[in-house]
Scaffold this active site. Sequence first.
Site, short mmCIF file in Angstrom:
data_model
loop_
_atom_site.label_atom_id
_atom_site.label_comp_id
_atom_site.label_asym_id
_atom_site.label_seq_id
_atom_site.Cartn_x
_atom_site.Cartn_y
_atom_site.Cartn_z
N LYS A 58 25.34 40.35 -9.22
CA LYS A 58 25.77 40.02 -7.86
C LYS A 58 26.43 38.65 -7.95
CE LYS A 58 25.21 38.00 -4.45
NZ LYS A 58 26.24 37.03 -3.99
N CYS A 71 26.83 21.89 -12.45
CA CYS A 71 25.41 21.55 -12.38
C CYS A 71 25.05 20.53 -13.45
CB CYS A 71 24.56 22.79 -12.55
SG CYS A 71 24.82 23.52 -14.15
N GLU A 105 30.10 35.55 -3.67
CA GLU A 105 31.13 36.22 -2.85
C GLU A 105 32.38 35.34 -2.70
OE1 GLU A 105 28.20 35.01 -2.10
OE2 GLU A 105 27.83 34.84 0.06
N SER A 150 21.84 27.05 -5.85
CA SER A 150 21.25 25.83 -5.29
C SER A 150 19.72 25.93 -5.29
CB SER A 150 21.77 25.62 -3.88
OG SER A 150 21.45 26.75 -3.09
N GLU A 194 21.91 16.38 -4.01
CA GLU A 194 23.05 16.81 -4.83
C GLU A 194 24.29 16.87 -3.93
OE1 GLU A 194 23.25 21.00 -6.00
OE2 GLU A 194 23.86 20.37 -8.00
N PHE A 196 29.13 29.95 -7.28
CA PHE A 196 30.60 29.96 -7.24
C PHE A 196 31.24 29.10 -8.32
CE2 PHE A 196 29.90 26.06 -4.72
CZ PHE A 196 30.88 25.23 -5.25
P1 NAD Z 1 24.15 29.11 -3.63
O1 NAD Z 1 22.71 28.90 -3.83
O2 NAD Z 1 24.71 28.91 -2.27
O3 NAD Z 1 24.56 30.62 -4.03
C1 NAD Z 1 24.16 31.17 -5.25
C2 NAD Z 1 24.01 32.68 -5.08
O4 NAD Z 1 22.99 32.94 -4.13
C3 NAD Z 1 25.27 33.37 -4.59
O5 NAD Z 1 25.45 34.56 -5.28
C4 NAD Z 1 24.99 33.60 -3.11
O6 NAD Z 1 25.61 34.78 -2.62
C5 NAD Z 1 23.49 33.73 -3.07
N1 NAD Z 1 22.94 33.23 -1.82
C6 NAD Z 1 23.38 32.20 -1.06
N2 NAD Z 1 22.62 32.03 0.02
C7 NAD Z 1 21.66 32.97 -0.04
C8 NAD Z 1 20.56 33.30 0.81
N3 NAD Z 1 20.29 32.63 1.93
N4 NAD Z 1 19.77 34.32 0.44
C9 NAD Z 1 20.01 35.01 -0.69
N5 NAD Z 1 21.04 34.75 -1.51
C10 NAD Z 1 21.85 33.73 -1.20
O7 NAD Z 1 24.91 28.22 -4.72
P2 NAD Z 1 26.48 27.95 -4.83
O8 NAD Z 1 26.90 27.07 -3.72
O9 NAD Z 1 27.20 29.22 -5.08
O10 NAD Z 1 26.52 27.14 -6.22
C11 NAD Z 1 26.34 25.76 -6.30
C12 NAD Z 1 24.93 25.41 -6.67
O11 NAD Z 1 24.57 26.05 -7.89
C13 NAD Z 1 24.72 23.93 -6.94
O12 NAD Z 1 23.50 23.53 -6.37
C14 NAD Z 1 24.66 23.82 -8.45
O13 NAD Z 1 23.94 22.73 -8.96
C15 NAD Z 1 23.98 25.10 -8.78
N6 NAD Z 1 24.21 25.47 -10.16
C16 NAD Z 1 23.18 25.32 -11.03
C17 NAD Z 1 23.36 25.62 -12.37
C18 NAD Z 1 22.23 25.45 -13.33
O14 NAD Z 1 22.39 25.88 -14.46
N7 NAD Z 1 21.12 24.88 -12.97
C19 NAD Z 1 24.60 26.08 -12.82
C20 NAD Z 1 25.63 26.25 -11.89
C21 NAD Z 1 25.42 25.94 -10.55
#
Ligand code: NAD
Length: 499
Positions: free
Chosen positions: A174, A282, A177, A227, A384, A150
Amino acid sequence: MINQLHHFIGGERVAGTSGNFGDVTNPATGEVERQVPLASADEVRQAIQIAAKAQPAWAAVTPQNRARVMFKFKALIEEHMTELAELASREHGKTLSDAVGSVTRGLEVVEFACGIAQMLKGEYSENVGTGVDSYATRAPLGVVAGITPFNFPAMVPMWMFPMAIACGNAFILKPSEKVPSCALRLAELLEEAGAHPGVLNVVNGDKVAVGTLLTDPSVQAISFVGSTPIAEYVYQTGTAHGKRVQALGGAKNHMIIMPDADMDLATDALMGAAYGSAGERCMAVSVAVTVGDKVADALVERLKPRVESLKIGPYNDPDADMGPLINTAHRDKVKGYIDSGVEEGAELVVDGRGFSLQGYENGAFIGGSIFDRVTPDMKIYQEEIFGPVLSIVRAESYEDALGLVNDHEYGNGTAIFTRDGDAARDFTTRTKIGMVGVNVPIPVPVAYHSFGGWKRSLFGDHHMHGPEGVRFYTKLKTVTERWPSGIRQGAEFVMPVLK
Ligand code: NAD
């Protein structure tokens, strides 16, 4: 009436048919502004089939002509910059100027992709044997998918699909959401730029959509950013189903401040890196490691008044330094971390928990916080937080500071602030982190280098965009050719050696 969003598949806006929808809120007001369809497995499979049908013709377009589409796409992004930034800000909450910066960092990847013909040129060796030549090319993989978080509604998708598509693949995106609108608009703009229908498809959804992308045999590769627990799941599931996977996860980025550092420079750097985008980056710095108590005292003295006077407002307040968090559930989670820091004995120098903004009482706002005297056994150090909370850890020596950086489970970014070239060189050499800054707090590589962390911040072997992007989205083919006028070696039953 709440605006209902769609998917973008085969070059068209397609209504969701699963009957499931997610709420998209404005984080500043807490109001549901849109509803996003959450695709069923069948809807995802249909999109994959459409992408698979479109891909061969797209791969047959010459690299130079694919680059021309990227040039047009670049011009369209520039033309629609404010619109894209506004779509990102309104759903994420970050300030408009911050969103313009992040769309621009995505645009830079498109600019890099404009040079794709040069990057796909391959290698050629004449006369590897008498009358025998050899060349290596990079072929697209087919259908590839990207799953994004997000916090960067435009930039992170643009780390992925411009490179994948310029290489000749078809892409299923994808997006999160929570922030779907920007991705949908980007897909329309790419089609307007001349990409064939079905080359970039945006399928909105949740874990059902992700699970289908990870297991469908037609998807050749998965790029993921999010994450760490989900990144690990995506890596394990995707690779178990025979796919190439790059899965970027969470972070806990440390900035070391040496006794000889320029303290004003370091303080400015920390303000932007810890509190910009309300810490939802991140590459945010969430830990300041001071070397020696004098540095810590000087830092706290400088930071405290500035954090207390941070300007916090909705995305369209031009004076705001930062906006709200993504939603109130996340805001409450961040508050819970601050509670736990207090319980575990860290010194709360500035407490952002009580902040509220008049007229935006239902928004996900929180003030900036600083903890001093944080120790490695504390939850606020280990996990984090993803909010505007800075932990100061007091190290006695440079070696102790380096040890902290290297022992942490995450390895995304780090920085050292110093005037000592030897210390900086030692740090860049010995640190076990993927992206390192010297007097640069957020060392996000430019588009023609590659982005990625180490340890539990990245699962897989390839970083994103830059040369690594080309490697990830292509596979190598090496041709060895002889023409009848070359020498004939006759039938050979031993391992052939070219003469
Ligand atoms: P998230 O892991 O909750 O979601 C990321 C994606 O995975 C979304 O599209 C979501 O729909 C999907 N998702 C969520 N739960 C899922 C599940 N149980 N099964 C399958 N798919 C699932 O992450 P977020 O909250 O959207 O973003 C924040 C996180 O992203 C932080 O931890 C941040 O550090 C990380 N991030 C990392 C980088 C990097 O380059 N390393 C860059 C940006 C964000």
